[in-house]
Design a protein around this motif. Sequence first.
Motif, PDB file in Angstrom:
ATOM      1  N   LEU A   1       0.936  -1.408  -0.012  1.00  0.00           N
ATOM      2  CA  LEU A   1       0.282  -0.103   0.037  1.00  0.00           C
ATOM      3  C   LEU A   1       0.991   1.243  -0.175  1.00  0.00           C
ATOM      4  O   LEU A   1       1.700   1.674   1.239  1.00  0.00           O
ATOM      5  CB  LEU A   1      -0.883   0.176   1.569  1.00  0.00           C
ATOM      6  CG  LEU A   1      -1.760  -1.021   1.586  1.00  0.00           C
ATOM      7  CD1 LEU A   1      -3.033  -1.450   2.617  1.00  0.00           C
ATOM      8  CD2 LEU A   1      -2.878  -1.485  -0.140  1.00  0.00           C
ATOM      9  N   GLU A   2       0.606   2.156  -1.079  1.00  0.00           N
ATOM     10  CA  GLU A   2       1.650   3.206  -1.139  1.00  0.00           C
ATOM     11  C   GLU A   2       0.799   4.188  -1.183  1.00  0.00           C
ATOM     12  O   GLU A   2      -0.753   4.829  -1.189  1.00  0.00           O
ATOM     13  CB  GLU A   2       2.450   3.638  -1.975  1.00  0.00           C
ATOM     14  CG  GLU A   2       2.849   2.190  -2.904  1.00  0.00           C
ATOM     15  CD  GLU A   2       3.935   2.038  -4.104  1.00  0.00           C
ATOM     16  OE1 GLU A   2       3.462   3.504  -5.033  1.00  0.00           O
ATOM     17  OE2 GLU A   2       4.105   1.038  -4.354  1.00  0.00           O
ATOM     18  N   MET A   3       1.238   5.828  -0.652  1.00  0.00           N
ATOM     19  CA  MET A   3       0.086   6.513  -0.511  1.00  0.00           C
ATOM     20  C   MET A   3       1.771   7.728  -0.820  1.00  0.00           C
ATOM     21  O   MET A   3       2.710   8.279  -0.234  1.00  0.00           O
ATOM     22  CB  MET A   3      -0.697   7.016   0.839  1.00  0.00           C
ATOM     23  CG  MET A   3      -1.029   8.690   1.282  1.00  0.00           C
ATOM     24  SD  MET A   3      -2.161   8.221   3.082  1.00  0.00           S
ATOM     25  CE  MET A   3      -0.006   8.498   4.195  1.00  0.00           C
ATOM     26  N   ASP A   4       1.235   8.907  -1.945  1.00  0.00           N
ATOM     27  CA  ASP A   4       1.597  10.463  -2.530  1.00  0.00           C
ATOM     28  C   ASP A   4       0.664  11.409  -2.045  1.00  0.00           C
ATOM     29  O   ASP A   4      -0.037  11.491  -3.079  1.00  0.00           O
ATOM     30  CB  ASP A   4       2.191   9.563  -3.580  1.00  0.00           C
ATOM     31  CG  ASP A   4       2.857  11.346  -3.515  1.00  0.00           C
ATOM     32  OD1 ASP A   4       3.703  11.722  -3.109  1.00  0.00           O
ATOM     33  OD2 ASP A   4       3.475  10.834  -5.055  1.00  0.00           O
ATOM     34  N   LEU A   5       0.780  12.235  -0.833  1.00  0.00           N
ATOM     35  CA  LEU A   5       0.199  13.301  -0.802  1.00  0.00           C
ATOM     36  C   LEU A   5       0.958  14.126  -0.831  1.00  0.00           C
ATOM     37  O   LEU A   5       1.785  14.615  -0.045  1.00  0.00           O
ATOM     38  CB  LEU A   5      -1.028  12.853   0.370  1.00  0.00           C
ATOM     39  CG  LEU A   5      -1.497  11.929   0.722  1.00  0.00           C
ATOM     40  CD1 LEU A   5      -2.176  12.076   2.016  1.00  0.00           C
ATOM     41  CD2 LEU A   5      -2.514  11.557  -0.775  1.00  0.00           C
ATOM     42  N   ASP A   6       0.468  15.193  -1.303  1.00  0.00           N
ATOM     43  CA  ASP A   6       0.793  17.186  -1.417  1.00  0.00           C
ATOM     44  C   ASP A   6       0.720  17.966   0.137  1.00  0.00           C
ATOM     45  O   ASP A   6      -0.104  17.157   1.213  1.00  0.00           O
ATOM     46  CB  ASP A   6       0.098  18.195  -2.427  1.00  0.00           C
ATOM     47  CG  ASP A   6       0.587  17.839  -3.671  1.00  0.00           C
ATOM     48  OD1 ASP A   6       1.522  16.760  -4.261  1.00  0.00           O
ATOM     49  OD2 ASP A   6      -0.087  17.964  -4.999  1.00  0.00           O
ATOM     50  N   ASP A   7       1.631  18.559   0.583  1.00  0.00           N
ATOM     51  CA  ASP A   7       1.036  18.935   1.795  1.00  0.00           C
ATOM     52  C   ASP A   7       0.103  19.841   1.739  1.00  0.00           C
ATOM     53  O   ASP A   7      -0.841  20.780   0.735  1.00  0.00           O
ATOM     54  CB  ASP A   7       2.592  19.608   2.245  1.00  0.00           C
ATOM     55  CG  ASP A   7       4.396  18.818   1.864  1.00  0.00           C
ATOM     56  OD1 ASP A   7       3.757  17.772   2.372  1.00  0.00           O
ATOM     57  OD2 ASP A   7       5.166  19.773   1.944  1.00  0.00           O
ATOM     58  N   ASP A   8      -0.726  20.275   2.891  1.00  0.00           N
ATOM     59  CA  ASP A   8      -1.660  20.417   3.481  1.00  0.00           C
ATOM     60  C   ASP A   8      -2.658  20.694   2.664  1.00  0.00           C
ATOM     61  O   ASP A   8      -3.611  22.071   2.296  1.00  0.00           O
ATOM     62  CB  ASP A   8      -1.605  22.670   3.514  1.00  0.00           C
ATOM     63  CG  ASP A   8       0.405  22.430   4.900  1.00  0.00           C
ATOM     64  OD1 ASP A   8      -0.149  21.493   5.086  1.00  0.00           O
ATOM     65  OD2 ASP A   8       1.463  23.032   4.466  1.00  0.00           O
ATOM     66  N   LEU A   9      -3.114  19.601   2.425  1.00  0.00           N
ATOM     67  CA  LEU A   9      -4.758  19.628   1.094  1.00  0.00           C
ATOM     68  C   LEU A   9      -5.815  19.403   2.601  1.00  0.00           C
ATOM     69  O   LEU A   9      -5.400  18.871   2.809  1.00  0.00           O
ATOM     70  CB  LEU A   9      -4.470  18.355   0.321  1.00  0.00           C
ATOM     71  CG  LEU A   9      -3.612  18.130  -1.234  1.00  0.00           C
ATOM     72  CD1 LEU A   9      -2.899  17.124  -1.559  1.00  0.00           C
ATOM     73  CD2 LEU A   9      -3.941  19.637  -1.336  1.00  0.00           C
ATOM     74  N   LYS A  10      -6.741  20.705   1.874  1.00  0.00           N
ATOM     75  CA  LYS A  10      -8.536  20.431   2.748  1.00  0.00           C
ATOM     76  C   LYS A  10      -9.316  20.285   1.840  1.00  0.00           C
ATOM     77  O   LYS A  10      -8.999  20.654   0.498  1.00  0.00           O
ATOM     78  CB  LYS A  10      -7.686  22.001   3.351  1.00  0.00           C
ATOM     79  CG  LYS A  10      -6.549  21.724   4.266  1.00  0.00           C
ATOM     80  CD  LYS A  10      -7.198  22.793   5.182  1.00  0.00           C
ATOM     81  CE  LYS A  10      -5.647  22.904   6.780  1.00  0.00           C
ATOM     82  NZ  LYS A  10      -5.766  24.075   7.329  1.00  0.00           N
ATOM     83  N   VAL A  11     -10.356  19.316   2.027  1.00  0.00           N
ATOM     84  CA  VAL A  11     -11.637  19.712   1.405  1.00  0.00           C
ATOM     85  C   VAL A  11     -12.629  20.093   2.487  1.00  0.00           C
ATOM     86  O   VAL A  11     -12.512  19.412   3.312  1.00  0.00           O
ATOM     87  CB  VAL A  11     -12.216  18.388   0.845  1.00  0.00           C
ATOM     88  CG1 VAL A  11     -10.711  17.805  -0.101  1.00  0.00           C
ATOM     89  CG2 VAL A  11     -11.202  17.093   1.543  1.00  0.00           C
ATOM     90  N   ALA A  12     -13.369  20.235   1.004  1.00  0.00           N
ATOM     91  CA  ALA A  12     -15.246  20.888   1.842  1.00  0.00           C
ATOM     92  C   ALA A  12     -15.321  20.481   1.641  1.00  0.00           C
ATOM     93  O   ALA A  12     -17.271  19.843   1.149  1.00  0.00           O
ATOM     94  CB  ALA A  12     -15.208  22.224   1.264  1.00  0.00           C
TER      95      ALA A  12
END
Length: 452
Positions: free
Chosen positions: A330-341
């Motif tokens: 299982l791999e995870m690659d996220l940009d920093d400080d992502l927020k959703v409404a």
Amino acid sequence: MRPAILQPGSLTLRLVAVAGVWVVAALTAGGAILSLAFRDYAVRDAEALLTQTLETLIGVTEHGGPGPLSFSRALGDERFREPYSGYYWQIARPDAAPAVSRSLWDVRLDPDWDRPAARGAYRLLDGPDGQRLKAAVRDVTLPGSPETLRFMVATDIAEVEADIDRFNALILRALGLLGVGLLAAVGLQVAVGLRPLRRVQSGLAAIRSGHAQRLDDDYPPEIRALVDELNALLSHNEAIVERARTHAGNLAHALKTPLSVLVNDATATDTVPAETVRRQTAAMQAHVDHHLRRARATGSGLGHVTAIDKPLASLMRAMDKIYRDRGLDLEMDLDDDLKVAVTHQDLEEVIGNLLDNACKWAAGRVRVSAHRVTGARRAMVRIRVADDGPGVPAAERETLFRRGRRLDESVPGTGLGLAIARDIAELNGGQIALARADLGGLDAAVDLPAVD
């Protein structure tokens, strides 16, 4: 009830009050400046006239010795001949009686010999009949005479003050009228400027009473963004209500068939086979669970902000435990400080369904990535869940979103996860798209509204 303009916090009252303060302050300052400027002009003009008359008096005076002074001609202003007229001249001599204008009559001005005036000076003096005089004074030695004469020309400053008072009264009336006009113009400007907001209020009242469905778009650019957001909110709430009605109808329809089977079996025989009961109640339970999960997906992301890193990390840990026996990478690659409404629950429901589906079909790898993208109306966060499984042909991908639809019955599941995920995404203003992943399997991309 007080009018809206008089209620605390009224925009009209605030705008008019602020504009009124500035108008009054500006007109007061302007009036004071004009009054001071006119006073300075009036005083200088009076002094210039006194100086001119003084020089004329010096020019016509002739000194013939120790006797009385003589004049080559009389001063032209008749006011110097009228007693106590407010216009006076006097020529003082150190050791002789002064020569005076007829207007002084029996009064003499104080020459104040202790104060020199060789270069000329302006002084305030006491005059006849209680008058306050402004005098131009100059010491002059005429040709052929060793005697120094003090020439004095004076005028009643009451006339200058009267001119200044008349000017101030005129300015006060003029600026007062101007202030009233400006305040009226401000009131009119505020009324016209706030008219679109009153139209919004009337439009919302019409929507609430059922006479309209949306606000029209004939608004100034400054208000149009607000109107668009209100219309979007109305559409959002309308979609939630419509989906609730649809869910209720679907649930009633879904329960109708199992209930009919039970009723028919109960009517045909005295007892209903246990297997039939288990099968039909299981179907009923599946339908109830499905609609309960969809009901929890309220789509009420309005006012909610969720950072995606912790929920996604938690889901990855959960999937790692659930499918530990398969040894998935299982791999995870996220940009920093992502927020959703989106609410925390809705985000977990959407990504949880996609992750669970990917782990079921993956051969050995599942990858989750997220980054910010630019949408048609607003910025979005795109979360991709990809696997290296067999994938789904392009022609059959859309069928995965149908309720209860499963392409392979050999893998456990209800066929409801992707349908619920799409419903939640769309309720929150997002979308889900399926494509072939670069890992070889299925790539599910979820777009959700981003929050800065």
